[in-house]
Design an enzyme around this catalytic site. Structure first.
Site, PDB file in Angstrom:
ATOM      1  N   ARG A 133       0.854  -1.189   0.000  1.00 42.22           N
ATOM      2  CA  ARG A 133       0.000   0.000   0.000  1.00 42.22           C
ATOM      3  C   ARG A 133       0.885   1.232   0.000  1.00 42.22           C
ATOM      4  NH1 ARG A 133      -3.511  -2.405   4.795  1.00 42.22           N
ATOM      5  NH2 ARG A 133      -1.435  -3.233   5.147  1.00 42.22           N
ATOM      6  N   ASP A 139       2.374   4.900  -0.300  1.00 44.22           N
ATOM      7  CA  ASP A 139       1.853   6.204   0.129  1.00 44.22           C
ATOM      8  C   ASP A 139       1.777   7.198  -1.028  1.00 44.22           C
ATOM      9  OD1 ASP A 139       1.348   5.982   2.876  1.00 44.22           O
ATOM     10  OD2 ASP A 139       3.505   6.002   3.298  1.00 44.22           O
ATOM     11  N   TYR A 168      12.302  -2.721  -2.499  1.00 39.83           N
ATOM     12  CA  TYR A 168      12.119  -1.288  -2.725  1.00 39.83           C
ATOM     13  C   TYR A 168      13.451  -0.675  -3.126  1.00 39.83           C
ATOM     14  CZ  TYR A 168       7.496  -1.088  -0.447  1.00 39.83           C
ATOM     15  OH  TYR A 168       6.177  -1.239  -0.131  1.00 39.83           O
ATOM     16  N   ARG A 175      11.804   4.354   4.195  1.00 39.21           N
ATOM     17  CA  ARG A 175      12.074   5.790   4.283  1.00 39.21           C
ATOM     18  C   ARG A 175      12.744   6.160   5.612  1.00 39.21           C
ATOM     19  NH1 ARG A 175       6.336   8.185   2.711  1.00 39.21           N
ATOM     20  NH2 ARG A 175       7.369  10.138   3.328  1.00 39.21           N
TER      21      ARG A 175
END
Lengths: 245, 245
Positions: free
Chosen positions: B50, B52, B110, B197
């Protein structure tokens, strides 16, 4: 009056081109507004190249006259403090009184970028032409050789552009293939309206086998815009360098 | 009921994230609308990650159930015909009835991209973190080694995320420097909210000399979010791959 020179880059996606217009957000308009805020007086900015909507710049040059006492090199940081983030001043400085960003330019370089893969294309659609499929680079380079040198480039000039002379000297026209990209680099003493995009559109027809390299010479000599290929889309084009004596 | 799997890429700039919301344009919302148009019935799409608002995907996976007779592999071209250009389906196909894009995923990767130059930054501001200045890559790699393996990653999980277990296995965490870029690649069996992040934000503090590499182990073991660095901005993050058994 002092004469100030700016070197700037911008993402053309959000601009209706460089030149100010009655409506639409333009580079010149945004710059003049920031300069008026900074100096307290209306300022008229001149750009070296009047890039179209969606066309980018990595080394656009502009000049303006001002009575402001701000030191030349301070305009860059001061402007960056009030400009939107899609327009950045890379450097600023005093220029001789006779300097004019457009008329004093002796040479400009444009790049045209093509992204050649399906994967990753969504990230590049505003900053390149996305074009998959085979291209005969050998044939394109052979054709490009006809578009170097001093010639009439009228066949590659948007009709109705109102220019008088069509003779330009292209010093360099190269095609490179870094990874999944194809990059055209064109340096000339001047450019006609849409000249780079029309050259790229024509060379792509050669790459796709729809024109042969020798026909590009015929097209050039015809001085007939309708003989050349279509205008390649704006998002692939970058004004990268403007040179002065 | 048939079960369909999609692999897609999107430019996260224009989306308020993957997951559907009462207001705001979302990937799930846009997909479901296109699928309803295509199949004539409401469709519920599940995404593997999901992502952002502002986060991109080059290999997001989604699944949905349908009674439509459209062959699995035809969904990709059919959807691309009606989706906006910032969302592209790379492939589609039938999946086993028990397949679930999120719960069946065993591993995700990622990437986090940093653009390290002032020149050219305007072109990359939506698709990377622009960060100039020196970074001690050696120290960052030393610190990164503490964030590989099976550990509690609670210190790197956004507080209030409502998750129960904080143990994850990071299989790979690498830093590469292609040209003016810095690229983090993180592969794990699962990710906590904002985990990549927060890891990047912490490693940047190490690169800037504001933390030493050994402190990152201490931060990890503290299981205290307030000890770790800030959350790196969304535009640098890409979901690049989702793997299944």
């Amino acid at each position: 009056m002092r004469n100030i020179k700016l070197v700037m880059e911008y993402d053309g996606t959000g601009f209706a081109g460089f030149q100010i217009q009655p409506s639409g957000r333009t580079v010149q308009g945004v710059l003049q507004e920031a300069l008026e805020k900074l100096t307290g007086k209306p300022v008229k900015v001149v750009g070296a190249g009047r890039t179209d909507a969606g066309v980018h710049a990595r080394g656009q040059v502009a000049s303006f006259q001002t009575e402001s006492g701000i030191p030349g090199e301070r305009f860059a940081p001061a402007l960056n403090g009030c400009l939107p983030e899609d327009l950045r001043i890379l450097e600023s400085g005093e220029a001789p009184p006779e300097f004019h960003a457009r008329y004093s330019a002796t040479r400009k370089t444009y790049e045209y970028l093509i992204y050649r893969k399906t994967e990753g294309a969504v990230m590049h659609r505003d900053h390149a032409l996305v074009l998959t499929g085979e291209l005969d680079l050998e044939a394109m380079r052979e054709a490009a050789a006809h578009l170097v040198g001093t010639h009439s480039y009228r066949s590659f000039c948007a009709s109705g552009s109102g220019v008088k002379g069509f003779i330009r000297t292209v010093e360099e026209l190269t095609l490179e293939e870094p990874g999944e990209w194809l990059r055209f680099t064109v340096t000339a003493d001047g450019f006609l309206y849409h000249m780079v995009r029309n050259i790229v559109g024509t060379l792509l027809l050669v790459g796709q086998g729809r024109l042969n390299p020798a026909e590009v010479k015929t097209i050039r000599d015809s001085e007939d815009r309708t003989k050349a290929g279509p205008t390649a889309p704006a998002p692939g084009l970058y004004l990268v360098r403007v040179e002065y004596e």
